[in-house]
Design an enzyme around this catalytic site. Structure first.
Site, PDB file in Angstrom:
ATOM      1  N   CYS A 140      10.297-103.372   1.342  1.00  0.00           N
ATOM      2  CA  CYS A 140       9.750-102.487   2.382  1.00  0.00           C
ATOM      3  C   CYS A 140       9.262-103.257   3.602  1.00  0.00           C
ATOM      4  CB  CYS A 140       8.624-101.642   1.803  1.00  0.00           C
ATOM      5  SG  CYS A 140       9.089-100.738   0.304  1.00  0.00           S
ATOM      6  N   HIS A 282       3.839 -99.049   6.910  1.00  0.00           N
ATOM      7  CA  HIS A 282       4.871 -98.657   5.954  1.00  0.00           C
ATOM      8  C   HIS A 282       4.442 -97.361   5.272  1.00  0.00           C
ATOM      9  CE1 HIS A 282       7.579 -98.460   2.663  1.00  0.00           C
ATOM     10  NE2 HIS A 282       6.748 -98.974   1.768  1.00  0.00           N
ATOM     11  N   ASN A 312       8.914 -92.766   0.451  1.00  0.00           N
ATOM     12  CA  ASN A 312       9.052 -94.198   0.696  1.00  0.00           C
ATOM     13  C   ASN A 312      10.532 -94.524   0.841  1.00  0.00           C
ATOM     14  OD1 ASN A 312       9.197 -96.993   0.557  1.00  0.00           O
ATOM     15  ND2 ASN A 312       7.679 -97.183  -1.075  1.00  0.00           N
TER      16      ASN A 312
END
Length: 368
Positions: A140, A282, A312
Site C-alpha cells: 500500500c 492510505h 483498501n
C-alpha cells in the site's frame, strides 16, 4: 548547510561545497504532477452482499472499518488492464501522447504474472517501446515509492516525463471465507504523469520519506506461490495463496507510522503540520485514519477520505483519493499536500506536494 551554485544555465546540476571542501552534486530540476487518471471496475461488492457470503453484518463492517462497498474487477480484467486504463486517463489529463513518456513504473502486489513486469504490459498497450519499464512491490506504500523513484530520475535530468501507476486487483488474493480480511479490500488503479520542469520553476514535489521494517514482514503476507512455498496441492489445500494479516499489529503500526512519516516529510521541507492544506492518507480503515489525524492535529475538513466506497485498494489507494480531491474541487493550485501510505513489508512512504496543476476535470475510467 550546502551552498548550491548552478554550474551552467539549463544544466539541471549544481555543485555543493561541504565544510570539508568536498564537492557533491545536487539535482535541481523541479518536478510537477502533470496529469492524474484513475480506473475503477464497474462491479460493486456491498456489505449486504458480504452478509450473504460470510458471517458478518453491515453494522460490524462500517463501525470497525468505515467501508460500505468496494469495487471488484470481472474475471477477464487483470491488473494491467486497470493500469492501462488509468495511464490513458492520466495522459489525457496531461494533454500528452504516449510517445512523450520515457519512464514507466508500476507499483503492484497483484501483477498479471510473476514475469514479465506489469509495466511492460502497460508499455505495450500504449504502443511505445525502448524506454525503461518496471514494477515495484511495496504494498500500500507502492505509489509513494514509485513517485519518489520517478521524482529522482526526472530531477537528475535523465528523463523528462514519467508515468507512475499504482494498481491492484486484491479480490484475486482475498479469501472470501475469511471474514477478517475479505471485508477490507477492493480493486482499482491510479496513474500520475510526472514532468520535469526547467530550473527555477516552481517545484511540485518538495520532499519524500520512505522506509521499511522487514521484521514485520509476516504480519501481512501472501505465504505461497513464490520460491519459499511453490504452488502445490498442499499449499492450495491450506489456502496459502490468499493474503493473511495480523490486523491488530498492523493497526498499531499504521497509526504510529502515518504520524511519524508525515511529520518527517514536512520537516525535510522545513514545514509543519500547521502548513498543510490537505492530508491524503492510505485508505485502509477509517479508525486508522481518524487516529492518525488526531495525533497529527489535522482538522477533519483537511483530510481526504473515500474508504467507504472503495475499501483498501493497496497501491491505488492514495491516487484514487487524490483524484477524488481534484474532482470535488478540494485541491487547488498553491495548496500544500501530504500523501502518506503504509503497507506490507512493513513499508511506509510520504510525498509532499505543492500543487501546481490547474484543474481540468480529471476523468475516471470504468472497466466493464
Amino acid at each position: 548547510m550546502l551552498d548550491l551554485k548552478p554550474t551552467g544555465a539549463g544544466t539541471g546540476t549544481a555543485v555543493a561545497a561541504r565544510e570539508d571542501g568536498v564537492q557533491v552534486r545536487a539535482n535541481v530540476y523541479p518536478v510537477q504532477v502533470a496529469g492524474v487518471g484513475i480506473a475503477i471496475p464497474e462491479g460493486r461488492l456491498t456489505n449486504a452482499d458480504l452478509e450473504r457470503m460470510v458471517e458478518t453484518t453491515d453494522e460490524w463492517i462500517v463501525s470497525r472499518t468505515g467501508i460500505r462497498e468496494r469495487r471488484i474487477a470481472p474475471p477477464d480484467v487483470a491488473t494491467s488492464d486497470l493500469a492501462l486504463a488509468a495511464a490513458r486517463a492520466a495522459l489525457n489529463d496531461a494533454a500528452m501522447e504516449p510517445g512523450e513518456i520515457d519512464l514507466i513504473i508500476v507499483a503492484t502486489i497483484t501483477p498479471d504474472h510473476s514475469f514479465p513486469a506489469t509495466a511492460c504490459l502497460v508499455q505495450a498497450g500504449l504502443g511505445i517501446a525502448n524506454i525503461p519499464a518496471y514494477d515495484l512491490s511495496a504494498g500500500c506504500s507502492g505509489l509513494a515509492y514509485a513517485i519518489d523513484q520517478a521524482w529522482h530520475a526526472l530531477s537528475s535530468g535523465a528523463y523528462k516525463n514519467a508515468l507512475v501507476i499504482g494498481a491492484d486487483t486484491l479480490s484475486r488474493i482475498v479469501d472470501f471465507t475469511d471474514r477478517r480480511t475479505c471485508v477490507l479490500f477492493g480493486d482499482g488503479a491510479a496513474a500520475l504523469v510526472l514532468s520535469r520542469r526547467e530550473p527555477g520553476a516552481t517545484p511540485g514535489i518538495l520532499a519524500s520519506n520512505l522506509g521499511a521494517d522487514g521484521r514485520g514482514g509476516s504480519l501481512l503476507i501472501l505465504p505461497a506461490g513464490g520460491s519459499r512455498l511453490p504452488a502445490s496441492h498442499a499449499t492450495v489445500a491450506a489456502r496459502q495463496h490468499y493474503l493473511q494479516m495480523n490486523g491488530q499489529e498492523v493497526f498499531k503500526f499504521a497509526v504510529r507510522i502515518l504520524e511519524e512519516s508525515t511529520r518527517r516529510v514536512l520537516a525535510k521541507a522545513g514545514l509543519t503540520v500547521d502548513d498543510l492544506d490537505l492530508f491524503i492518507p492510505h485508505q485502509a480503515n477509517i479508525r486508522i485514519i481518524e487516529a492518525a489525524r488526531e495525533r497529527l492535529g489535522i482538522p477533519p475538513e483537511r483530510v481526504i477520505v473515500n474508504v467507504d466506497h472503495y475499501g483498501n485498494t493497496s497501491a491505488a489507494s492514495i491516487g484514487l483519493a487524490l483524484a477524488e480531491a481534484l474532482q470535488e474541487g478540494r485541491l487547488r493550485p498553491g495548496m500544500l499536500v501530504a500523501m502518506t501510505g503504509f503497507g506490507t513489508g512493513l513499508t511506509w512512504g510520504s510525498i509532499l506536494l505543492r500543487w501546481t496543476k490547474e484543474p481540468n476535470g480529471t476523468p475516471a475510467v470504468t472497466e466493464r
